[in-house]
Design a protein around this motif. Structure first.
Motif, mmCIF file in Angstrom:
data_model
loop_
_atom_site.group_PDB
_atom_site.id
_atom_site.type_symbol
_atom_site.label_atom_id
_atom_site.label_comp_id
_atom_site.label_asym_id
_atom_site.label_seq_id
_atom_site.Cartn_x
_atom_site.Cartn_y
_atom_site.Cartn_z
ATOM 1 N N UNK A 66 2.462 7.730 -4.782
ATOM 2 C CA UNK A 66 3.054 8.494 -3.681
ATOM 3 C C UNK A 66 4.195 7.734 -3.037
ATOM 4 N N UNK A 67 4.065 6.423 -2.927
ATOM 5 C CA UNK A 67 5.129 5.626 -2.316
ATOM 6 C C UNK A 67 6.384 5.649 -3.184
ATOM 7 N N UNK A 86 4.425 6.427 6.788
ATOM 8 C CA UNK A 86 3.630 5.631 7.725
ATOM 9 C C UNK A 86 2.176 5.510 7.257
ATOM 10 N N UNK A 87 1.616 6.596 6.764
ATOM 11 C CA UNK A 87 0.234 6.560 6.249
ATOM 12 C C UNK A 87 0.166 5.646 5.031
ATOM 13 N N UNK A 88 1.143 5.745 4.141
ATOM 14 C CA UNK A 88 1.156 4.909 2.942
ATOM 15 C C UNK A 88 1.268 3.431 3.292
ATOM 16 N N UNK A 100 -1.430 9.744 -6.446
ATOM 17 C CA UNK A 100 -1.247 11.167 -6.176
ATOM 18 C C UNK A 100 -2.511 11.957 -6.485
ATOM 19 N N UNK A 101 -2.480 13.193 -6.098
ATOM 20 C CA UNK A 101 -3.591 14.112 -6.300
ATOM 21 C C UNK A 101 -3.950 14.229 -7.783
#
Length: 107
Positions: A66-67, A86-88, A100-101
């Motif tokens: 995801x990053x 920010x969450x990552x 990822x999903x």
């Protein structure tokens, strides 16, 4: 005329064994006496990341973290959500956050 054939004529009757000692169908599992520990990642954060994975406007998400996808979208000027970044950053070692999903599915 002979007697009517039964299925047990061809296949022997097999009695099912009872499970482990004391186990009975319909019996509830014993209570462990403690509540499960809350996850260190909030469900709202995981939902935000899932929505980011499903947002097609930031490009494909398979095969990269995801990053990496967030940085690629940023470089392309697609303005990915800052909340996702920010969450990552707050959970760098957690694969539930970083991958990822679709990471469990082969390409």
């Amino acid at each position: 005329m002979g007697r009517k054939r039964l299925i047990t004529d061809s296949y022997p009757v097999v009695k099912r064994r009872e499970g482990p000692a004391g186990h009975c169908k319909g019996e509830l599992a014993p209570d462990l006496g403690e509540e499960p520990q809350p996850l260190n990642v909030d469900e709202a954060e995981l939902e935000l990341l899932r929505q980011f994975d499903l947002a097609w406007q930031y490009g494909p998400c398979t095969g990269i973290t995801r990053l990496q996808r967030w940085h690629r979208a940023k470089q392309m000027g697609l303005e990915p959500p800052l909340e996702v970044y920010q969450v990552l950053q707050t959970h760098p070692g957690d694969p539930r956050v970083q991958c990822s999903l679709w990471h469990l599915y082969p390409l």
